[in-house]
Design a protein around this motif. Structure first.
Motif: not given
Length: 251
Positions: A77-81, A89-91, A126-130, A118-119
């Motif tokens: 949902d965050l990615a969509a927003a 990306l900083v995890n 989500t973001f790395g694959v994109a 897991n986070g």
């Protein structure tokens, strides 16, 4: 080919960076640092109101979003927003539960590993694959020196295991996406002065004594290394786990 000005390799202008756990501490300082380097900043945190207030303090154009990194749908949902896939990306989102194994509840184990390990997986999936599909991107994971050593005098099986997992995920993703133009590195901080380390029950004097530099690190000292890894100055680095621990792991 060498860049005509080495300082330009640290410039993040035109890039967007998303930082999880960005409402306070190390995550917030990373947001400030990358913003000063020219990046457009997105702060994500579980507490929407807190992260909104934090974003205002970083800059007028900083965006804030609610996200539960333990929930893959919340990350999607965050990615969509956000819309366009970020460049960086900083995890950073993380939690600590310190207790001997006999006192570590099932809930504590699942909570710590869900956020810390897991986070990272959910956000990278989500973001790395994109990023890999796009052909460019940069991921920086916040691990810990506890991912490679057991610190004294406290014990934290869930925290240690989760951060070791972050280090290995970093290397796994780095190998998987290296040829796609995505770099993945991690930082392993030692004891850093944050709200998380200000608990009066912690053995702070012992921690300082066990650190060769004799002090806690500052959040900006972690953020500056994130900046380096997120920039072109580290362009031949992927799969690295960099210690930022005042020499703690040198003993």
């Amino acid at each position: 080919m060498m860049h005509p000005n080495i300082l330009n390799r640290f410039d993040l202008a035109g890039r967007t960076a998303i930082i999880t756990g960005g409402a306070r501490g190390i995550g917030l300082e990373i947001g400030r640092t990358l913003s000063m380097a020219g990046a457009s900043i997105i702060l994500a945190d579980l507490d929407l109101e807190t992260v909104k207030k934090a974003a205002v303090g970083v800059g007028p154009d900083v965006k804030a979003f609610q996200c539960d990194v333990t929930d893959p749908q919340s990350v999607r949902d965050l990615a969509a927003a956000i819309g366009a896939c970020p460049d960086i990306l900083v995890n950073n989102a993380g939690v600590v539960r310190v207790a001997p194994t006999k006192d570590t509840s099932d809930d504590d184990w699942h909570f710590v590993t869900s956020v810390n390990l897991n986070g990272v997986f959910h956000c990278c999936k989500t973001f790395g694959v994109a990023m890999a599909e796009r052909g460019s991107g940069n991921v920086v994971n916040i691990g810990s020196m506890c991912g490679s050593i057991v610190v004294r005098p406290q014990n934290g099986p869930a925290y240690n295991a989760s951060k070791a997992g972050v280090h290995m995920l970093t290397k796994t993703f780095a190998c998987e996406w290296a040829k796609s133009g995505v770099r993945v590195n991690a930082i392993a901080p030692g004891y850093i002065s944050t709200e998380m380390t200000s608990d009066p029950s912690y053995e702070i004097s012992t921690w300082v004594e066990l650190t060769p530099m004799g002090r806690f690190g500052r959040t900006d000292e972690v953020a500056s290394v994130v900046h380096f890894l997120a920039s072109d100055a580290s362009s031949y680095m992927t799969g690295s786990v960099i210690s930022v621990d005042g020499g703690y792991t040198c003993w």
